[in-house]
Design a protein around this motif. Structure first.
Motif, PDB file in Angstrom:
ATOM      1  N   ASP A 175      11.278 -49.616 -15.699  1.00  0.00           N
ATOM      2  CA  ASP A 175      11.454 -50.006 -13.922  1.00  0.00           C
ATOM      3  C   ASP A 175       9.831 -49.877 -13.649  1.00  0.00           C
ATOM      4  OD1 ASP A 175      14.101 -51.132 -14.283  1.00  0.00           O
ATOM      5  OD2 ASP A 175      14.459 -49.009 -13.413  1.00  0.00           O
ATOM      6  N   ASN A 176       9.744 -48.383 -13.728  1.00  0.00           N
ATOM      7  CA  ASN A 176       7.499 -48.164 -13.243  1.00  0.00           C
ATOM      8  C   ASN A 176       7.685 -48.811 -13.750  1.00  0.00           C
ATOM      9  OD1 ASN A 176       9.110 -46.367 -11.902  1.00  0.00           O
ATOM     10  ND2 ASN A 176       8.597 -44.467 -12.448  1.00  0.00           N
ATOM     11  N   SER A 177       6.868 -48.944 -15.409  1.00  0.00           N
ATOM     12  CA  SER A 177       5.653 -50.146 -16.269  1.00  0.00           C
ATOM     13  C   SER A 177       6.162 -51.580 -15.493  1.00  0.00           C
ATOM     14  CB  SER A 177       6.355 -50.120 -17.324  1.00  0.00           C
ATOM     15  OG  SER A 177       6.384 -49.209 -17.955  1.00  0.00           O
ATOM     16  N   VAL A 178       7.749 -51.887 -14.835  1.00  0.00           N
ATOM     17  CA  VAL A 178       7.155 -53.360 -14.519  1.00  0.00           C
ATOM     18  C   VAL A 178       6.744 -54.072 -13.293  1.00  0.00           C
ATOM     19  CG1 VAL A 178       9.232 -55.531 -13.674  1.00  0.00           C
ATOM     20  CG2 VAL A 178       9.927 -54.144 -15.668  1.00  0.00           C
ATOM     21  N   GLU A 179       6.741 -52.642 -12.230  1.00  0.00           N
ATOM     22  CA  GLU A 179       6.602 -52.634 -10.709  1.00  0.00           C
ATOM     23  C   GLU A 179       4.928 -52.008 -11.358  1.00  0.00           C
ATOM     24  OE1 GLU A 179       5.768 -52.812  -7.012  1.00  0.00           O
ATOM     25  OE2 GLU A 179       7.329 -52.778  -8.170  1.00  0.00           O
ATOM     26  N   LEU A 180       3.988 -51.863 -12.076  1.00  0.00           N
ATOM     27  CA  LEU A 180       2.830 -51.664 -12.125  1.00  0.00           C
ATOM     28  C   LEU A 180       2.236 -52.921 -13.024  1.00  0.00           C
ATOM     29  CD1 LEU A 180       2.225 -47.212 -13.499  1.00  0.00           C
ATOM     30  CD2 LEU A 180       1.830 -49.151 -11.016  1.00  0.00           C
ATOM     31  N   LEU A 181       2.695 -53.259 -14.025  1.00  0.00           N
ATOM     32  CA  LEU A 181       2.387 -54.345 -14.599  1.00  0.00           C
ATOM     33  C   LEU A 181       1.792 -55.583 -13.624  1.00  0.00           C
ATOM     34  CD1 LEU A 181       3.946 -54.975 -17.255  1.00  0.00           C
ATOM     35  CD2 LEU A 181       1.773 -54.339 -17.637  1.00  0.00           C
ATOM     36  N   LYS A 182       2.974 -55.353 -12.258  1.00  0.00           N
ATOM     37  CA  LYS A 182       2.591 -56.748 -10.849  1.00  0.00           C
ATOM     38  C   LYS A 182       1.543 -56.160 -10.486  1.00  0.00           C
ATOM     39  CE  LYS A 182       7.632 -57.569 -10.731  1.00  0.00           C
ATOM     40  NZ  LYS A 182       8.766 -57.360  -9.987  1.00  0.00           N
ATOM     41  N   LEU A 183       1.318 -54.820 -10.103  1.00  0.00           N
ATOM     42  CA  LEU A 183      -0.012 -54.269  -9.379  1.00  0.00           C
ATOM     43  C   LEU A 183      -0.767 -54.283  -9.785  1.00  0.00           C
ATOM     44  CD1 LEU A 183       2.461 -51.023  -7.798  1.00  0.00           C
ATOM     45  CD2 LEU A 183       1.712 -52.973  -6.765  1.00  0.00           C
ATOM     46  N   THR A 184      -1.048 -54.136 -11.378  1.00  0.00           N
ATOM     47  CA  THR A 184      -2.684 -53.903 -11.502  1.00  0.00           C
ATOM     48  C   THR A 184      -2.661 -55.430 -11.993  1.00  0.00           C
ATOM     49  OG1 THR A 184      -1.585 -53.420 -14.164  1.00  0.00           O
ATOM     50  CG2 THR A 184      -1.737 -51.495 -12.638  1.00  0.00           C
ATOM     51  N   GLY A 185      -2.464 -56.236 -11.779  1.00  0.00           N
ATOM     52  CA  GLY A 185      -2.179 -57.498 -12.620  1.00  0.00           C
ATOM     53  C   GLY A 185      -3.525 -58.941 -11.925  1.00  0.00           C
ATOM     54  N   ALA A 186      -3.840 -57.786 -10.972  1.00  0.00           N
ATOM     55  CA  ALA A 186      -5.942 -58.102 -10.302  1.00  0.00           C
ATOM     56  C   ALA A 186      -6.512 -57.434 -11.241  1.00  0.00           C
ATOM     57  CB  ALA A 186      -5.447 -57.943  -8.934  1.00  0.00           C
ATOM     58  N   PHE A 187      -6.185 -56.185 -11.665  1.00  0.00           N
ATOM     59  CA  PHE A 187      -7.356 -55.630 -12.189  1.00  0.00           C
ATOM     60  C   PHE A 187      -7.171 -55.610 -14.187  1.00  0.00           C
ATOM     61  CE2 PHE A 187      -5.680 -53.998  -7.844  1.00  0.00           C
ATOM     62  CZ  PHE A 187      -6.858 -53.971  -7.375  1.00  0.00           C
ATOM     63  N   PRO A 188      -7.995 -56.831 -14.401  1.00  0.00           N
ATOM     64  CA  PRO A 188      -8.090 -57.409 -16.194  1.00  0.00           C
ATOM     65  C   PRO A 188      -8.032 -56.101 -16.573  1.00  0.00           C
ATOM     66  CG  PRO A 188     -10.051 -58.533 -14.991  1.00  0.00           C
ATOM     67  CD  PRO A 188      -9.132 -57.371 -13.639  1.00  0.00           C
ATOM     68  N   ASN A 189      -8.763 -55.497 -16.000  1.00  0.00           N
ATOM     69  CA  ASN A 189      -9.468 -54.171 -17.168  1.00  0.00           C
ATOM     70  C   ASN A 189      -8.834 -52.324 -16.950  1.00  0.00           C
ATOM     71  OD1 ASN A 189     -11.571 -55.915 -18.360  1.00  0.00           O
ATOM     72  ND2 ASN A 189     -12.434 -55.717 -16.348  1.00  0.00           N
ATOM     73  N   PHE A 190      -7.678 -52.665 -16.158  1.00  0.00           N
ATOM     74  CA  PHE A 190      -6.546 -51.883 -16.022  1.00  0.00           C
ATOM     75  C   PHE A 190      -5.752 -51.901 -16.716  1.00  0.00           C
ATOM     76  CE2 PHE A 190      -4.907 -48.538 -14.277  1.00  0.00           C
ATOM     77  CZ  PHE A 190      -5.964 -47.344 -13.727  1.00  0.00           C
ATOM     78  N   LYS A 191      -5.629 -50.682 -16.936  1.00  0.00           N
ATOM     79  CA  LYS A 191      -3.756 -50.867 -17.768  1.00  0.00           C
ATOM     80  C   LYS A 191      -2.876 -49.989 -17.515  1.00  0.00           C
ATOM     81  CE  LYS A 191      -6.169 -53.256 -20.834  1.00  0.00           C
ATOM     82  NZ  LYS A 191      -6.503 -54.921 -20.626  1.00  0.00           N
ATOM     83  N   ALA A 192      -1.605 -50.670 -17.469  1.00  0.00           N
ATOM     84  CA  ALA A 192      -0.290 -49.937 -16.522  1.00  0.00           C
ATOM     85  C   ALA A 192       0.465 -49.346 -17.104  1.00  0.00           C
ATOM     86  CB  ALA A 192       0.357 -51.992 -16.487  1.00  0.00           C
ATOM     87  N   PHE A 193       0.314 -49.518 -18.444  1.00  0.00           N
ATOM     88  CA  PHE A 193       1.323 -48.283 -18.835  1.00  0.00           C
ATOM     89  C   PHE A 193       0.981 -48.295 -20.805  1.00  0.00           C
ATOM     90  CE2 PHE A 193       2.398 -52.451 -20.757  1.00  0.00           C
ATOM     91  CZ  PHE A 193       3.087 -52.465 -22.267  1.00  0.00           C
ATOM     92  N   THR A 194       1.148 -46.800 -21.626  1.00  0.00           N
ATOM     93  CA  THR A 194       0.582 -46.781 -22.502  1.00  0.00           C
ATOM     94  C   THR A 194       1.943 -46.216 -23.406  1.00  0.00           C
ATOM     95  OG1 THR A 194      -0.912 -44.939 -21.389  1.00  0.00           O
ATOM     96  CG2 THR A 194      -0.564 -44.522 -23.137  1.00  0.00           C
ATOM     97  N   ILE A 195       1.593 -46.686 -24.686  1.00  0.00           N
ATOM     98  CA  ILE A 195       2.009 -46.749 -25.889  1.00  0.00           C
ATOM     99  C   ILE A 195       1.501 -45.011 -26.704  1.00  0.00           C
ATOM    100  CG2 ILE A 195       2.811 -47.555 -28.340  1.00  0.00           C
ATOM    101  CD1 ILE A 195       4.527 -48.480 -25.691  1.00  0.00           C
TER     102      ILE A 195
END
Length: 604
Positions: A175-195
């Motif tokens: 759920d947090n990854s989904v939310e952060l993908l939305k929040l960081t969408g405007a920042f193309p070089n900042f990544k929302a989640f880590t594997i």
């Protein structure tokens, strides 16, 4: 210049690979050529030499050498003010990437005050309040950035790594990854989640397993996020991957290149053809030691080199003393300097893919990719990453490789400087920093040092020293043939030095009789007989009998392996032999047990 070169080489006829092989066969004088083929823990074989006849094709999409390599420093944040001071210190020392490990309430403005987000990559390892903190950070970032493309870095919740190491899969991770993908969408070089794939290599896996399982875990996360309505393009665009770097220099270069290629192949399966992932390489825990710890600096340097040449986007070099100490300002500074020197002074980050076209690396890349893809498909056929881990399939496969590596380390076929070879005999190590043994929980992965089993041996010595008030002494007692006694004394010095006992320099005698009498009565707990096989045939039995007639308590060893004499020698009182096939852990443990029994008997 070109004409001159052509004229020069036209004087030499081309040499075929078969002609080279024939020359090697001649030099080997009957030894099988196949003994030169290198076999590693990935189950892959590599030839001793390559040339243009090999015609190796390059894999597509193996990555680009980063011109803007990020040199990360990890900072544990207890307070905003302290974190800010450490961040500024790191930047002043040349670091251009900060990884804040946050576990509590932190004020973003105070933490990042004076840090230029346009120039410094900012990343966060978050355990709690992930969304609220991320929102605060991104709001602050907008207020300081010249343009949103300048923000570089990633969020890491340790979702997958916590699962494989602790057994807990936090459902909020998705759920947090989904939310952060939305929040960081405007920042193309900042990544929302880590594997994170580092947990696999640090638990003893090979490179093929690390690549395959990292991709399996990525598929698991991608499928979960897509179930929540997130588009595959958005997922791959917001992806950050962290892999560990092992000590096999060329294989590690090939591993990162293979991962790049397979990641692109996987993305294509989801219809994603244009994305910009961020791949970070972290120096491994597995390859580090607490004995002769400054050797970790050399390990970290070669590891960082292989990662950069493997086309990663960022490197995180741990301080050399991290495994047994709170990192000091000095060790942090040196860790940061490693990547800076490699990039700025060695120009590794300023040339276009310098390893492209290397026959050996290209073949290693191809083979790792092929085998990792096969393993990846096998895991998917078992139901995917989660099912395979719940069944213990992944743990069992890693355990098999780990046990093989430990066996090789104990047999000294896999050398670790300062651990099982070339020990620093001038060094004293507290028993508190040495391991008591590896975890026996086979259901989880436990990042660990490769040296743990040998550390248990060394710890036993240090505890003995603390209890008896002195360090046990090993005496190298030699006679006979000069060349062989020197060679076997040197071998014994290196082999037994791992124990932490005090190893005296070789002492030579004119005859075996004198050697036996003197060493039996000397102030030592262990005596090693050093001579040649012919001398052993003539005098070894007499040496042992004479020695035991005067001393029945000491450990008596022989450097060499005179098979036809062993039964007689052991019956006369020899405790064992030291030779190239001796197992370090078994041999040293047996020595320690007898020495400990001796001192216990004195207490009684």
């Amino acid at each position: 210049m070109s004409t001159q070169n052509k004229s020069l080489f036209s004087n030499f006829s081309p040499t075929s690979k078969q002609e080279w092989k024939d020359k090697v066969d001649t030099d080997l004088k009957g030894v099988d050529f196949n003994k030169l083929i290198w076999k590693n823990f990935n189950g892959l074989n590599f030839q001793p030499f390559y040339n243009s006849e090999d015609g190796i094709e390059s894999l597509p999409n193996t990555g680009l050498n980063s011109q803007d390599l990020v040199n990360f420093r990890s900072i544990k944040v207890s307070t905003s003010e302290e974190g800010n001071q450490l961040a500024k210190l790191a930047i002043n020392e040349g670091v251009n990437g900060l990884l804040f490990e946050i576990d509590g309430k932190i004020q973003v403005e105070a933490l990042l005050n004076g840090v230029d987000l346009n120039k410094v990559a900012i990343s966060f390892l978050l355990q709690f309040d992930q969304i609220d903190f991320a929102k605060s950070f991104l709001i602050y970032a907008v207020s300081t950035l010249k343009q949103k493309e300048n923000l570089k870095g990633y969020f890491d919740f340790r979702g997958i790594s916590n699962y494989v190491t602790n057994g807990s899969l936090n459902k909020a991770f998705f759920d947090n990854s989904v939310e952060l993908l939305k929040l960081t969408g405007a920042f193309p070089n900042f990544k929302a989640f880590t594997i994170t794939g580092a947990s696999y290599l640090d638990s003893g896996s090979n490179q093929v397993q690390e690549v395959a399982y990292s991709l399996n875990s990525l598929v698991f996360v991608v499928e979960k996020l897509m179930e929540k309505g997130v588009d595959a393009n958005q997922i791959f665009q917001g992806l950050h991957v962290e892999l560990a770097i092992g000590s096999e220099y060329f294989i590690e270069i090939a591993k990162f290149r293979a991962f790049h290629s397979l990641l692109n192949l996987l993305a294509n399966e989801y219809g994603v053809t244009d994305f910009n992932p961020f791949i970070t390489a972290k120096t491994s825990v597995w390859s580090k030691s607490v004995t002769d710890a400054h050797t970790n600096l050399l390990r970290a340097t070669t590891e960082a080199m292989s990662a950069i040449l493997g086309n990663v986007d960022g490197v995180l070099v741990d301080p050399y003393d991290k495994e047994f100490n709170e990192a000091s300002q000095f060790s942090n500074r040196i860790a940061g300097n490693i990547a800076t020197i490699l990039k700025e002074e060695s120009y590794l980050g300023k040339v276009a893919n310098p390893v492209d076209g290397s026959y050996y690396i290209e073949e290693a890349t191809q083979k790792i990719a092929e085998k990792a893809l096969i393993l990846f498909k096998e895991v998917e056929a078992q139901g995917g990453f989660f099912e395979a881990f719940e069944k213990g399939l992944i743990q069992d496969q890693i355990s098999e490789i780990r046990q093989e590596k430990i066996k090789w380390i104990s047999q000294r076929r896999l050398p670790l400087v300062g651990v099982n070879k070339y020990p620093n005999l001038m060094e004293t190590v507290s028993s508190e920093v040495l391991s008591s043994g590896a975890s026996s929980d086979q259901k989880l992965l436990k990042p660990r040092r490769a040296s743990l089993e040998i550390e248990v041996v060394r710890k036993a010595t240090e505890l003995l020293v603390e209890s008896i008030g002195k360090r046990p002494v090993i005496e190298l007692c030699s006679f006979g043939n000069l060349t062989m006694r020197k060679a076997r004394a040197a071998f014994s010095y290196d082999f037994l030095g791992v124990s932490g006992f005090k190893v005296l320099d070789e002492k030579s005698y004119d005859t075996a009789q004198l050697a036996a009498e003197a060493s039996a009565e000397s102030d030592s707990e262990v005596v090693v007989i050093c001579s040649s096989d012919p001398d052993y045939q003539e005098s070894a039995l007499n040496f042992v009998e004479t020695f035991r007639s005067k001393n029945s308590e000491k450990v008596l060893l022989l450097a060499g392996n005179p098979v036809d004499l062993l039964d007689q020698l052991k019956e006369a009182g020899l405790d064992g032999c030291l030779h190239i096939k001796s197992d370090v852990i078994q041999t040293l443990t047996a020595i320690q047990n007898k020495v400990q029994e001796h001192y216990k008997s004195l207490e009684v």
